[in-house]
Write a protein that holds these residues in place. Structure first.
Motif, PDB file in Angstrom:
ATOM      1  N   UNK A  98       0.841  -1.191   0.000  1.00  0.00           N
ATOM      2  CA  UNK A  98       0.000   0.000   0.000  1.00  0.00           C
ATOM      3  C   UNK A  98       0.878   1.243   0.000  1.00  0.00           C
ATOM      4  N   UNK A  99       2.029   1.127   0.677  1.00  0.00           N
ATOM      5  CA  UNK A  99       2.917   2.275   0.816  1.00  0.00           C
ATOM      6  C   UNK A  99       3.367   2.781  -0.552  1.00  0.00           C
ATOM      7  N   UNK A 100       3.677   1.881  -1.489  1.00  0.00           N
ATOM      8  CA  UNK A 100       4.104   2.339  -2.814  1.00  0.00           C
ATOM      9  C   UNK A 100       2.990   3.131  -3.491  1.00  0.00           C
ATOM     10  N   UNK A 101       1.731   2.748  -3.203  1.00  0.00           N
ATOM     11  CA  UNK A 101       0.612   3.480  -3.817  1.00  0.00           C
ATOM     12  C   UNK A 101       0.495   4.902  -3.269  1.00  0.00           C
ATOM     13  N   UNK A 102       0.803   5.073  -1.984  1.00  0.00           N
ATOM     14  CA  UNK A 102       0.578   6.402  -1.398  1.00  0.00           C
ATOM     15  C   UNK A 102       1.871   7.215  -1.299  1.00  0.00           C
ATOM     16  N   UNK A 103       2.985   6.615  -1.753  1.00  0.00           N
ATOM     17  CA  UNK A 103       4.269   7.282  -1.607  1.00  0.00           C
ATOM     18  C   UNK A 103       4.259   8.694  -2.175  1.00  0.00           C
ATOM     19  N   UNK A 104       3.629   8.838  -3.365  1.00  0.00           N
ATOM     20  CA  UNK A 104       3.592  10.136  -4.030  1.00  0.00           C
ATOM     21  C   UNK A 104       2.975  11.205  -3.111  1.00  0.00           C
ATOM     22  N   UNK A 105       1.865  10.825  -2.473  1.00  0.00           N
ATOM     23  CA  UNK A 105       1.175  11.788  -1.605  1.00  0.00           C
ATOM     24  C   UNK A 105       2.037  12.136  -0.386  1.00  0.00           C
ATOM     25  N   UNK A 106       2.721  11.116   0.106  1.00  0.00           N
ATOM     26  CA  UNK A 106       3.557  11.361   1.297  1.00  0.00           C
ATOM     27  C   UNK A 106       4.681  12.330   0.961  1.00  0.00           C
ATOM     28  N   UNK A 107       5.307  12.146  -0.208  1.00  0.00           N
ATOM     29  CA  UNK A 107       6.398  13.048  -0.596  1.00  0.00           C
ATOM     30  C   UNK A 107       5.876  14.489  -0.693  1.00  0.00           C
ATOM     31  N   UNK A 108       4.682  14.608  -1.243  1.00  0.00           N
ATOM     32  CA  UNK A 108       4.094  15.962  -1.312  1.00  0.00           C
ATOM     33  C   UNK A 108       3.854  16.510   0.088  1.00  0.00           C
ATOM     34  N   UNK A 109       3.349  15.623   0.943  1.00  0.00           N
ATOM     35  CA  UNK A 109       2.983  16.075   2.292  1.00  0.00           C
ATOM     36  C   UNK A 109       4.199  16.590   3.050  1.00  0.00           C
ATOM     37  N   UNK A 110       5.360  15.964   2.799  1.00  0.00           N
ATOM     38  CA  UNK A 110       6.564  16.383   3.528  1.00  0.00           C
ATOM     39  C   UNK A 110       6.860  17.855   3.293  1.00  0.00           C
ATOM     40  N   UNK A 111       6.575  18.325   2.079  1.00  0.00           N
ATOM     41  CA  UNK A 111       6.867  19.736   1.789  1.00  0.00           C
ATOM     42  C   UNK A 111       5.600  20.580   1.822  1.00  0.00           C
ATOM     43  N   UNK A 112       4.538  20.043   2.395  1.00  0.00           N
ATOM     44  CA  UNK A 112       3.273  20.790   2.517  1.00  0.00           C
ATOM     45  C   UNK A 112       3.514  22.056   3.317  1.00  0.00           C
ATOM     46  N   UNK A 113       2.782  23.122   2.930  1.00  0.00           N
ATOM     47  CA  UNK A 113       3.055  24.351   3.683  1.00  0.00           C
ATOM     48  C   UNK A 113       2.409  24.339   5.059  1.00  0.00           C
ATOM     49  N   UNK A 114       1.455  23.468   5.263  1.00  0.00           N
ATOM     50  CA  UNK A 114       0.908  23.350   6.617  1.00  0.00           C
ATOM     51  C   UNK A 114       1.856  22.493   7.475  1.00  0.00           C
ATOM     52  N   UNK A 115       2.409  23.075   8.539  1.00  0.00           N
ATOM     53  CA  UNK A 115       3.413  22.340   9.309  1.00  0.00           C
ATOM     54  C   UNK A 115       2.873  21.040   9.918  1.00  0.00           C
ATOM     55  N   UNK A 116       1.599  20.992  10.235  1.00  0.00           N
ATOM     56  CA  UNK A 116       1.053  19.785  10.851  1.00  0.00           C
ATOM     57  C   UNK A 116       1.075  18.641   9.839  1.00  0.00           C
ATOM     58  N   UNK A 117       0.744  18.952   8.587  1.00  0.00           N
ATOM     59  CA  UNK A 117       0.764  17.920   7.550  1.00  0.00           C
ATOM     60  C   UNK A 117       2.205  17.450   7.336  1.00  0.00           C
ATOM     61  N   UNK A 118       3.125  18.406   7.248  1.00  0.00           N
ATOM     62  CA  UNK A 118       4.523  18.042   7.016  1.00  0.00           C
ATOM     63  C   UNK A 118       5.053  17.185   8.153  1.00  0.00           C
ATOM     64  N   UNK A 119       4.768  17.608   9.395  1.00  0.00           N
ATOM     65  CA  UNK A 119       5.248  16.838  10.542  1.00  0.00           C
ATOM     66  C   UNK A 119       4.659  15.433  10.541  1.00  0.00           C
ATOM     67  N   UNK A 120       3.357  15.328  10.217  1.00  0.00           N
ATOM     68  CA  UNK A 120       2.717  14.009  10.193  1.00  0.00           C
ATOM     69  C   UNK A 120       3.451  13.099   9.209  1.00  0.00           C
ATOM     70  N   UNK A 121       3.773  13.639   8.034  1.00  0.00           N
ATOM     71  CA  UNK A 121       4.449  12.814   7.029  1.00  0.00           C
ATOM     72  C   UNK A 121       5.868  12.463   7.478  1.00  0.00           C
ATOM     73  N   UNK A 122       6.558  13.433   8.098  1.00  0.00           N
ATOM     74  CA  UNK A 122       7.947  13.183   8.522  1.00  0.00           C
ATOM     75  C   UNK A 122       8.008  12.145   9.639  1.00  0.00           C
ATOM     76  N   UNK A 123       7.141  12.292  10.635  1.00  0.00           N
ATOM     77  CA  UNK A 123       7.166  11.330  11.736  1.00  0.00           C
ATOM     78  C   UNK A 123       6.765   9.946  11.216  1.00  0.00           C
TER      79      UNK A 123
END
Lengths: 887, 147
Positions: free
Chosen positions: A138-163
């Motif tokens: 499943x992770x390969x399917x959502x990887x694209x979204x996670x990479x985007x989330x890491x650089x999301x301008x909302x810090x909560x989204x970015x932190x969620x993806x990083x952690x």
């Protein structure tokens, strides 16, 4: 699991205090969870039910697989609700239920939808939930979204993806490693926490790439780090880079030290401590580098916050192990912490003080500790006892007050481990400080008068039997020993009988009286006690008259069994009771080879009674007996010294060989211990061919080959050399293992008849001057030095040239001479420019030698040394100088 | 790793218990160890005054707030100072949710909210959010104000 003891189950009278969860029961809550399936969802009620489920889970309640699945499926229905509060609860309960892989599919689509939602907070939470329950596919399917989330301008989204990345790195490292560009970008984020999480993740991704970590540290230490947490991480990574890069040899500067030092002035305490710890843990840290860190730690010692005091004293305690002098400035602040309410802080303060204190402060310190000991737990007390033991070994002249302290606490209440720690300490002090022997033995005697631990009583009785007869007035111990025969259980009584017999054997004048006591034991109601008494009455002989005990009897009483206990056990198990008595000579004496790791374990610390003090001497005894039993070597006389085994093969090779060098007056014998590690081979006629062309003063006089060396059964072969009498001849020997190898059929274990001759190259070894010196310590060096006539004193000065450090020079000279450092003088305080070291030993020919070394080092690291030798023989004093001059 | 967050009432009954990376068979031991630690030391301690202990290589920071005592346990990078930070966030969030140092009843009334807060603060043993204002918004699914 729910525990009745701690489960919230309140039945107070006061209505207002009724718990909303009063009488909560899993079955009922699971019933209630059916509201999740209602077509008209009541968001409030659903939230309440979820809260109850959470409460149950947080109490340690578990759901069966069926229950969990059912709840999980119902919960997924709640995604239909648009109530925000309920949605937040749904995210949480899904994580708590952690559904199995085959169920996850039900929520994936809902979560994927949320992950692309325009509502930021849905995105953040969906990421956290998905990453918690997802697997690799499943992770390969959502990887694209996670990479985007890491650089999301909302810090909560970015932190969620990083952690999530930090967690996923454990299970799917190859996927997470592909995100490093995005993570790198996130490190530049203006949001403090995003930077913190990004830094942690990036470091984990790149932790094996030194260059990348170094670059990361270089750029961040120059830039801005926004949160104290991130700053702490950076300090940790910086110390890692420092460790790997070392000191700049040209300027003597350490890279990044300025950064660490700067962090000591940070406004967050967390950062200050992290920096101070990093500085104190730098390898080879200098006083100049250490001082600012110690200063800030000292300030925290008097902080009003326990956490800060604890952190400070914990760090200083660590520093005291390696740099005791650096911490002495803090001693006054530390002393006030002895009365700290927090026992962890007080114990750390005491053990630090015990490490840094000097001889003059010992008495005062002991007074303070005595008050403190009564109200701490055993585990803390053990730490203190161990610290006092090392203090006493460091300042042997202070043994009286320290021994008194130990005997006092021995009388107080305490558990087995604590009492054992004290007894072990007293035994070690008796062994290492001869002056402390008599008082120590009496303390132990008093202790066994009222000791509830059979194990300790028997151990002390055994020790008393060995040491008591050697004291000035052995008869005073008899009363304590015989009291055990009257008052104790059978195990202790049997030990006491053996101890009495030892006194009888050693002290002829006591023998008649011991006989009377032993005869009384013949009527004991325990058979072991009676058997022992009968045995000893018969072996001691003389029928109770004052006669000298036979050498053989003493050997029987005091000698070691000389057989590995495991072999003895196997033989006894195999013995069938019959007319034929058990023959102890039939027990094999070969020690099964130990695993290499165990063999090479670093020096064990002294363990008091656990490892009897006779280990080194009994090893020497065993060698002596072994060598004298070989006719070829029997005429060599008394064995002077046996070296520690020197490995001649690498670990895990086909054949493992080490050599022990036995030194006699006119001979040396090389004793090769060989192990064959190949199950398919049997070696025969094993010998070592020694080439002594680089050892001119030695000539080979004989050898004893080994007939057969089967798999995994160690065997020994010997080669003897003659050398000039009393001369410490040195030389280098090269060795070749020669043997006939025969194939073994592993299924039958039978060897073929024909063998092939073969050779195996072993490593070289040397006989050095230190091989002619036995390490023998003295308890009071000054007394020993002054009692030796100065006529044979030889003093000279030596230039040792440029050396790495003073400590290294001291160590080299100690090893060169092979003598025993006294009074802890082998430890050189860091950064000191001069040092005195005291050594003592016994030179070949049994000549006592004492050495005083004074070292000095200058700015260019040139080391000069003054060597003063006193011995009982002027030739030996000269010989010591020759060893140093030629070394 | 932040190994455990445990909240108990004044009698030592567990209200919330969250372990991370602690084997199931060791949890009971930790629970009783912490409860005993609290019973021995927390009497008469002021609200939010932090106490500290260490057990082998593990650190424990604990405190009392109203009727509840909170314990956090950590090792390695979660040393006493990092734990002090974590427990500070937890107590601030508790005060925020309950409006004052909570009685046990108040704590249980706000149980759901408190669970959400803890979920925002510690995630599987890692400290995730440290600002109480932000946490307050996050549990209501509101984006942080500074954003």
């Amino acid at each position: 699991m729910a525990q009745p003891l701690v489960k919230k189950d309140d039945d107070r009278d006061d209505e207002a205090e009724y718990s909303p969860f009063l009488g909560i029961e899993k079955g009922a809550v699971l019933q209630e969870a059916r509201v999740f399936n209602d077509p008209q969802l009541d968001a409030r009620r659903c939230s309440q039910v979820i809260t109850k489920l959470l409460y149950l889970l947080n109490q340690g309640e578990t759901f069966t697989k069926v229950e969990a699945t059912e709840v999980f499926f119902s919960v997924t229905k709640l995604f239909q609700s648009r109530d925000i509060g309920l949605r937040r609860m749904v995210y949480l309960i899904i994580k708590e239920l952690s559904p199995s892989a085959d169920e996850v599919i039900i929520v994936t689509s809902s979560l994927m939808k949320d992950m692309n939602s325009r509502t930021d907070m849905y995105r953040a939470n969906a990421i956290r939930v998905l990453c918690r329950i997802t697997d690799g596919t499943l992770l390969t399917q959502i990887e694209r979204y996670l990479k985007q989330a890491i650089v999301d301008k909302n810090p909560v989204v970015a932190s969620a993806a990083l952690v999530s990345g930090i967690h996923l790195l454990q299970t799917n490292p190859e996927i997470v490693k592909r995100w490093s560009n995005e993570v790198q970008e996130a490190i530049q984020s203006r949001a403090a926490l995003v930077q913190f999480h990004a830094l942690a993740l990036l470091h984990q991704i790149r932790q094996n790439d030194r260059l990348a970590v170094s670059k990361l540290v270089t750029s961040l230490t120059k830039g801005t780090v926004r949160s104290p947490l991130a700053q702490c991480l950076l300090i940790r990574y910086t110390s890692q880079v420092i460790r790997e890069s070392g000191v700049n040899t040209q300027t003597g500067d350490r890279p990044f030290y300025d950064y660490l030092e700067g962090c000591l002035r940070h406004k967050a305490e967390m950062v200050i401590f992290e920096a101070a710890r990093a500085i104190t843990e730098l390898s080879g840290v200098t006083t100049r580098e250490l001082t600012p860190a110690i200063t800030v730690l000292q300030l925290f010692l008097s902080s009003s916050k326990p956490v800060l005091r604890f952190a400070a004293v914990r760090t200083l305690n660590k520093v005291a192990m390696t740099h005791p002098m650096a911490v002495t400035n803090c001693n006054i602040d530390m002393e006030s912490l002895i009365s700290d309410q927090n026992r962890s802080i007080a114990t750390l303060a005491i053990t630090t003080l015990l490490k840094t204190g000097n001889e003059s402060s010992v008495d005062r310190l002991m007074k303070q500790i005595t008050n403190f000991m009564s109200d701490i737990a055993d585990e803390f007390k053990i730490v203190v006892v161990e610290a006092i033991r090392s203090l006493c070994l460091k300042f042997p002249l202070k043994y009286r007050s320290l021994m008194n302290f130990l005997s006092n606490i021995l009388r107080e209440e305490g558990g087995f481990e604590y009492k054992k720690a004290i007894v072990d300490s007293i035994v070690i002090l008796i062994r290492d400080i001869p002056d402390a022997k008599e008082s120590g033995l009496l303390h132990l005697c008093e202790f066994i008068e009222d000791c509830e631990f059979t194990y300790l009583s028997t151990q002390i009785l055994h020790f008393l039997g060995n040491e008591g007869p050697k004291t000035s007035d052995p008869s005073k111990y008899i009363r304590y020993i015989y009291n055990r025969v009257i008052l104790e259980n059978a195990t202790v009584r049997a030990s006491a009988v053996s101890t009495l017999a030892k006194f009888g054997a050693m002290i002829d004048s006591l023998k008649p009286r011991i006989f009377i006591l032993l005869r009384r034991c013949l009527f004991d109601n325990d058979d072991e006690v009676r058997d022992r008494a009968t045995l000893y009455l018969n072996t001691l002989g003389g029928d109770g008259a004052v006669v000298e005990t036979d050498k053989d009897v003493k050997e029987f009483l005091f000698g070691s069994l000389d057989i590995p206990l495991t072999n003895m056990e196997t033989s006894l198990k195999n013995y069938n009771p019959s007319e034929e008595p058990f023959d102890i000579d039939s027990v094999p004496k070969e020690v099964k080879s130990q695993p290499l790791a165990e063999k090479k374990a670093p020096g064990k610390k002294p363990t008091g009674l656990g490892a009897p003090p006779t280990v080194p001497t009994s090893a020497a005894d065993a060698y002596e007996r072994l060598l004298s039993s070989i006719p070829e070597f029997a005429s060599f006389g008394k064995l002077f010294k046996s070296s520690a085994p020197v490995e001649l093969t690498e670990a895990e090779t086909e054949y493992a060989v080490n050599v022990v060098k036995h030194i006699f007056d006119r001979h040396v014998v090389f004793h090769y211990n060989c192990t064959n590690t190949i199950p398919e081979q049997l070696l025969e006629n094993v010998s070592v061919i020694v080439d002594a062309s680089e050892a001119e003063e030695f000539s080979e006089v004989g050898s004893k080959p080994l007939k057969s060396l089967p798999y995994d059964t160690p065997g020994q072969t010997f080669v003897a050399f003659e050398k000039p009498e009393g001369v410490p001849a040195v030389g280098k020997f090269s060795n070749m293992l020669r043997f006939t190898v025969k194939e073994v059929d592993p299924s039958t274990g039978e060897a073929e008849d024909d063998g092939v001759e073969d050779e195996y190259q072993l490593e070289d070894f040397e006989v050095v001057a230190a091989d002619y010196m036995v390490k023998v310590g003295v308890s009071n060096f000054r007394n020993a030095w002054e009692s030796m006539v100065p006529d044979f004193e030889r003093i000279d000065e030596y230039g040792l040239g440029p050396r790495e450090s003073l400590a290294e020079s001291v160590n080299t000279v100690i090893n060169l001479l092979g003598m025993q450092p006294c009074e802890g003088t082998e430890v050189v305080p860091t950064n000191s420019r001069s040092h005195s070291c005291l050594l003592s030993g016994l030179y070949i020919g049994n000549v006592k030698v004492l050495v005083r070394l004074s070292f000095g080092i200058d700015a260019s690291k040139e080391v000069a040394m003054k060597l003063a030798v006193r011995s009982e023989d002027e030739n030996v004093s000269d010989a010591i100088h020759e060893i140093v001059a030629s070394g | 790793m932040l190994l455990a967050v445990l909240i108990a009432n004044s009698e030592g009954n567990i209200l919330v218990e969250r372990f991370n990376g602690v084997p199931a068979e060791e949890r009971l031991h930790w629970r009783s160890f912490l409860v005993k630690l609290g019973a021995d030391n927390l009497k008469g301690v002021k609200n939010e005054e932090l106490l500290v202990a260490s057990h082998k290589s593990v650190y424990i920071v604990y405190t009392v707030l109203g009727d509840v005592s909170t314990f956090v346990v950590g090792k390695d990078e979660y040393d006493e100072l990092a734990l002090a930070e974590a427990i500070f966030v937890i107590t601030s969030a508790l005060k925020d949710v309950c409006g004052k140092p909570p009685t046990e009843r108040l704590f249980l009334d706000k149980y759901g909210k408190i669970c959400l807060c803890l979920d925002e603060i510690v995630w599987k043993g890692l400290l995730e959010n440290t600002d109480k204002e932000r946490i307050k918004r996050l549990v209501r699914l509101k984006p942080p104000t500074e954003f």
